[in-house]
Write a protein that holds these residues in place. Sequence first.
Motif, PDB file in Angstrom:
ATOM      1  N   LEU A  59       0.836  -1.198  -0.021  1.00  0.00           N
ATOM      2  CA  LEU A  59      -0.018  -0.044   0.180  1.00  0.00           C
ATOM      3  C   LEU A  59       0.780   1.095   0.073  1.00  0.00           C
ATOM      4  O   LEU A  59       0.693   2.268  -0.587  1.00  0.00           O
ATOM      5  CB  LEU A  59      -0.887   0.023   1.323  1.00  0.00           C
ATOM      6  CG  LEU A  59      -2.159  -1.231   1.075  1.00  0.00           C
ATOM      7  CD1 LEU A  59      -2.914  -0.886   2.473  1.00  0.00           C
ATOM      8  CD2 LEU A  59      -3.075  -0.457  -0.003  1.00  0.00           C
ATOM      9  N   SER A  60       1.915   1.255   0.683  1.00  0.00           N
ATOM     10  CA  SER A  60       3.142   2.496   0.694  1.00  0.00           C
ATOM     11  C   SER A  60       3.534   2.564  -0.649  1.00  0.00           C
ATOM     12  O   SER A  60       3.804   3.765  -0.917  1.00  0.00           O
ATOM     13  CB  SER A  60       3.989   2.116   1.945  1.00  0.00           C
ATOM     14  OG  SER A  60       3.372   2.376   3.103  1.00  0.00           O
ATOM     15  N   ALA A  61       3.812   1.558  -1.203  1.00  0.00           N
ATOM     16  CA  ALA A  61       4.542   1.619  -2.564  1.00  0.00           C
ATOM     17  C   ALA A  61       3.625   1.457  -3.753  1.00  0.00           C
ATOM     18  O   ALA A  61       3.917   1.588  -4.691  1.00  0.00           O
ATOM     19  CB  ALA A  61       5.437   0.387  -2.661  1.00  0.00           C
ATOM     20  N   LYS A  62       2.224   1.363  -3.363  1.00  0.00           N
ATOM     21  CA  LYS A  62       1.188   1.447  -4.503  1.00  0.00           C
ATOM     22  C   LYS A  62       1.578   0.024  -5.351  1.00  0.00           C
ATOM     23  O   LYS A  62       1.360   0.378  -6.667  1.00  0.00           O
ATOM     24  CB  LYS A  62       1.185   2.578  -5.312  1.00  0.00           C
ATOM     25  CG  LYS A  62       0.731   3.835  -4.194  1.00  0.00           C
ATOM     26  CD  LYS A  62       0.585   5.088  -5.163  1.00  0.00           C
ATOM     27  CE  LYS A  62       0.079   6.029  -4.273  1.00  0.00           C
ATOM     28  NZ  LYS A  62       0.835   6.821  -3.041  1.00  0.00           N
ATOM     29  N   GLU A  63       1.830  -1.027  -4.956  1.00  0.00           N
ATOM     30  CA  GLU A  63       1.988  -2.367  -5.659  1.00  0.00           C
ATOM     31  C   GLU A  63       0.798  -2.872  -5.465  1.00  0.00           C
ATOM     32  O   GLU A  63       0.060  -2.888  -4.602  1.00  0.00           O
ATOM     33  CB  GLU A  63       3.106  -2.894  -5.300  1.00  0.00           C
ATOM     34  CG  GLU A  63       4.446  -2.314  -5.190  1.00  0.00           C
ATOM     35  CD  GLU A  63       5.642  -3.068  -4.778  1.00  0.00           C
ATOM     36  OE1 GLU A  63       5.255  -4.546  -4.410  1.00  0.00           O
ATOM     37  OE2 GLU A  63       6.781  -2.415  -4.539  1.00  0.00           O
ATOM     38  N   LEU A  64       0.494  -3.889  -6.765  1.00  0.00           N
ATOM     39  CA  LEU A  64      -0.547  -4.638  -6.630  1.00  0.00           C
ATOM     40  C   LEU A  64      -0.128  -6.073  -6.488  1.00  0.00           C
ATOM     41  O   LEU A  64       1.076  -6.797  -6.693  1.00  0.00           O
ATOM     42  CB  LEU A  64      -1.363  -4.623  -7.977  1.00  0.00           C
ATOM     43  CG  LEU A  64      -2.068  -3.275  -8.140  1.00  0.00           C
ATOM     44  CD1 LEU A  64      -2.585  -3.384  -9.443  1.00  0.00           C
ATOM     45  CD2 LEU A  64      -2.938  -3.165  -6.990  1.00  0.00           C
ATOM     46  N   ARG A  65      -1.109  -7.116  -5.863  1.00  0.00           N
ATOM     47  CA  ARG A  65      -0.730  -8.442  -5.539  1.00  0.00           C
ATOM     48  C   ARG A  65      -2.035  -8.992  -6.093  1.00  0.00           C
ATOM     49  O   ARG A  65      -3.297  -8.561  -5.754  1.00  0.00           O
ATOM     50  CB  ARG A  65      -0.646  -8.893  -4.350  1.00  0.00           C
ATOM     51  CG  ARG A  65      -0.379 -10.121  -3.905  1.00  0.00           C
ATOM     52  CD  ARG A  65       0.037 -10.552  -2.689  1.00  0.00           C
ATOM     53  NE  ARG A  65      -0.502 -11.488  -2.003  1.00  0.00           N
ATOM     54  CZ  ARG A  65      -0.480 -11.871  -0.667  1.00  0.00           C
ATOM     55  NH1 ARG A  65       0.666 -11.446  -0.047  1.00  0.00           N
ATOM     56  NH2 ARG A  65      -1.062 -12.871  -0.311  1.00  0.00           N
ATOM     57  N   PHE A  66      -2.011 -10.136  -6.933  1.00  0.00           N
ATOM     58  CA  PHE A  66      -3.400 -10.825  -7.582  1.00  0.00           C
ATOM     59  C   PHE A  66      -3.655 -11.909  -6.876  1.00  0.00           C
ATOM     60  O   PHE A  66      -4.490 -12.643  -7.262  1.00  0.00           O
ATOM     61  CB  PHE A  66      -2.886 -11.098  -8.984  1.00  0.00           C
ATOM     62  CG  PHE A  66      -2.641  -9.872  -9.835  1.00  0.00           C
ATOM     63  CD1 PHE A  66      -3.383  -9.153 -10.270  1.00  0.00           C
ATOM     64  CD2 PHE A  66      -1.201  -9.676 -10.058  1.00  0.00           C
ATOM     65  CE1 PHE A  66      -3.383  -7.795 -10.927  1.00  0.00           C
ATOM     66  CE2 PHE A  66      -0.937  -8.533 -10.902  1.00  0.00           C
ATOM     67  CZ  PHE A  66      -1.807  -7.493 -11.233  1.00  0.00           C
TER      68      PHE A  66
END
Length: 196
Positions: A73-80
């Motif tokens: 969330l801090s890095a604005k990454e996604l996980r599927f």
Amino acid sequence: MARRGGDWVYENNGGTCVAIAGADYCVVAADTRLSVGYNILTRDHSKICELAEKCVIASSGFQGDIKALQKNLSAKELRFFPYYAFNVLGGLDSEGKGCVYSYDAVGSYERTGYSAQGTGSTLIMPVLDNQLKSPSPLLVPARDAVTPLSESEAVDLVKDVFASATERDIYTGDKVEIVVINKAGTRREYIELRKD
């Protein structure tokens, strides 16, 4: 993680999180106990992570996924695939009003006036429902989901519900970390809970 019969499964590391939104504040709280089964791993583990200046997330569930979720969330990454984490997000919206979102392990989320997640949530939500009587999010037109309590009354209610949940939930205890967010900024306080 624990291995059972050849499959890896997630461990619920327990704990409880609560958030209450007011007209110009938000209170977010979580206990500090981290456990596996009947074993207490630590009595001083913060479950609250600051995401922005006036926004925090409190999480319970599997600590590996919680840390990954907070980092992403801090890095604005996604996980599927889902995180085994049960969250309350609290802070101030763009108008300076308190806001709370509950966010579960499969990605469902909802803006509410208050929320509880974690192992003690079934003990805490009925008390919050009784004391706060927030409007249903299904009402049309939508009404503000803020509670009628003052900031100090909301903090006192959080202290009361955690003291009660600690008496009945073995995964909640030790201390409660309370974060209050208002226009002046963010402040933290800690209250001791039962340690057994």
